[in-house]
Design an enzyme around this catalytic site. Structure first.
Site, short mmCIF file in Angstrom:
data_model
loop_
_atom_site.label_atom_id
_atom_site.label_comp_id
_atom_site.label_asym_id
_atom_site.label_seq_id
_atom_site.Cartn_x
_atom_site.Cartn_y
_atom_site.Cartn_z
N TYR A 22 -32.01 -45.46 -7.06
CA TYR A 22 -30.64 -45.44 -7.56
C TYR A 22 -30.53 -46.20 -8.88
O TYR A 22 -29.95 -45.72 -9.86
CB TYR A 22 -29.73 -46.05 -6.49
N SER A 23 -31.10 -47.40 -8.92
CA SER A 23 -31.04 -48.23 -10.11
C SER A 23 -31.69 -47.54 -11.31
O SER A 23 -31.16 -47.59 -12.43
CB SER A 23 -31.72 -49.57 -9.84
N ASN A 74 -18.46 -38.95 -12.20
CA ASN A 74 -18.49 -39.90 -11.09
C ASN A 74 -18.99 -39.19 -9.84
O ASN A 74 -18.22 -38.85 -8.95
CB ASN A 74 -17.08 -40.46 -10.85
#
Length: 196
Positions: free
Chosen positions: A80-81, A16
């Site tokens: 980012y995607s 994360n």
């Protein structure tokens, strides 16, 4: 990035972390995309690979924190995607290989919507909040859902369900409608009309 250690071994790896990116139209900066791929994708692969011998021994879990932007194309998040789509492809394929090889290591892919990530990401959250027509979900509740999904060894976790899983049901049968619904979530200024 938290990990849980039990009896000297590794029981759960939670991936994360995310590199800083902008919220706006793609500006053609390929170097920025490359940098984000290093942080948001390749480091996940490297860490999971390093941890795998211990996770095989403990029959543990890999938890990959991803995003709705890794399942559906969203405007203003192109670099980012792209990295989040890569995570889905890699870890979903790896899960298949684990099954074929009878490796008892679970992989939980966490598909998150718009989350209030606190001060560390305050600038990005503020930028998105200015144009999104929804409020971010609370981070503490999100963290709890991630831990529950990991403990139950779920294949995928959707948080919040109504803003993540339900729209994906449209993806295969009504892709253009889903695209329209995605765009409708943003408060955008009216496009200027071309001169007559």
């Amino acid at each position: 990035m938290p990990v849980f250690l039990l009896a000297g071994g590794l029981d759960m790896l939670i991936l994360n972390h995310v590199g800083a990116s902008y919220f706006g139209f793609f500006d053609g900066d390929v170097e920025h995309v490359r940098k984000l791929l290093e942080i948001n994708f390749l480091s996940y692969v490297a860490m999971a690979t390093s941890a795998l011998p211990m996770l095989k021994e403990s029959e543990g879990s890999i938890v990959v924190v991803s995003s709705m932007a890794g399942k559906v194309g969203f405007p203003f998040t192109v670099p980012y995607s792209a990295t989040k789509f890569a995570l889905d492809g890699f870890f979903s394929s790896l899960r298949q290989e684990f099954t074929i090889q009878s490796i008892n290591v679970s992989i939980t892919l966490c598909i998150l919507g718009f989350i209030d990530t606190g001060e560390s990401r305050a600038r990005a959250v503020r930028a998105a909040a200015e144009v999104l027509q929804e409020r971010p979900a609370p981070r503490d509740e999100c963290a709890l859902e991630i831990l529950k999904g990991a403990a139950l060894r779920r294949r995928e976790l959707y948080y919040r369900y109504s803003s993540t899983r339900l729209p994906l049901l449209l993806r295969d049968c009504a892709a253009e409608l889903l695209d329209y619904l995605v765009r409708s979530r943003y408060r955008l200024p009216a496009a200027p009309r071309p001169p007559h």
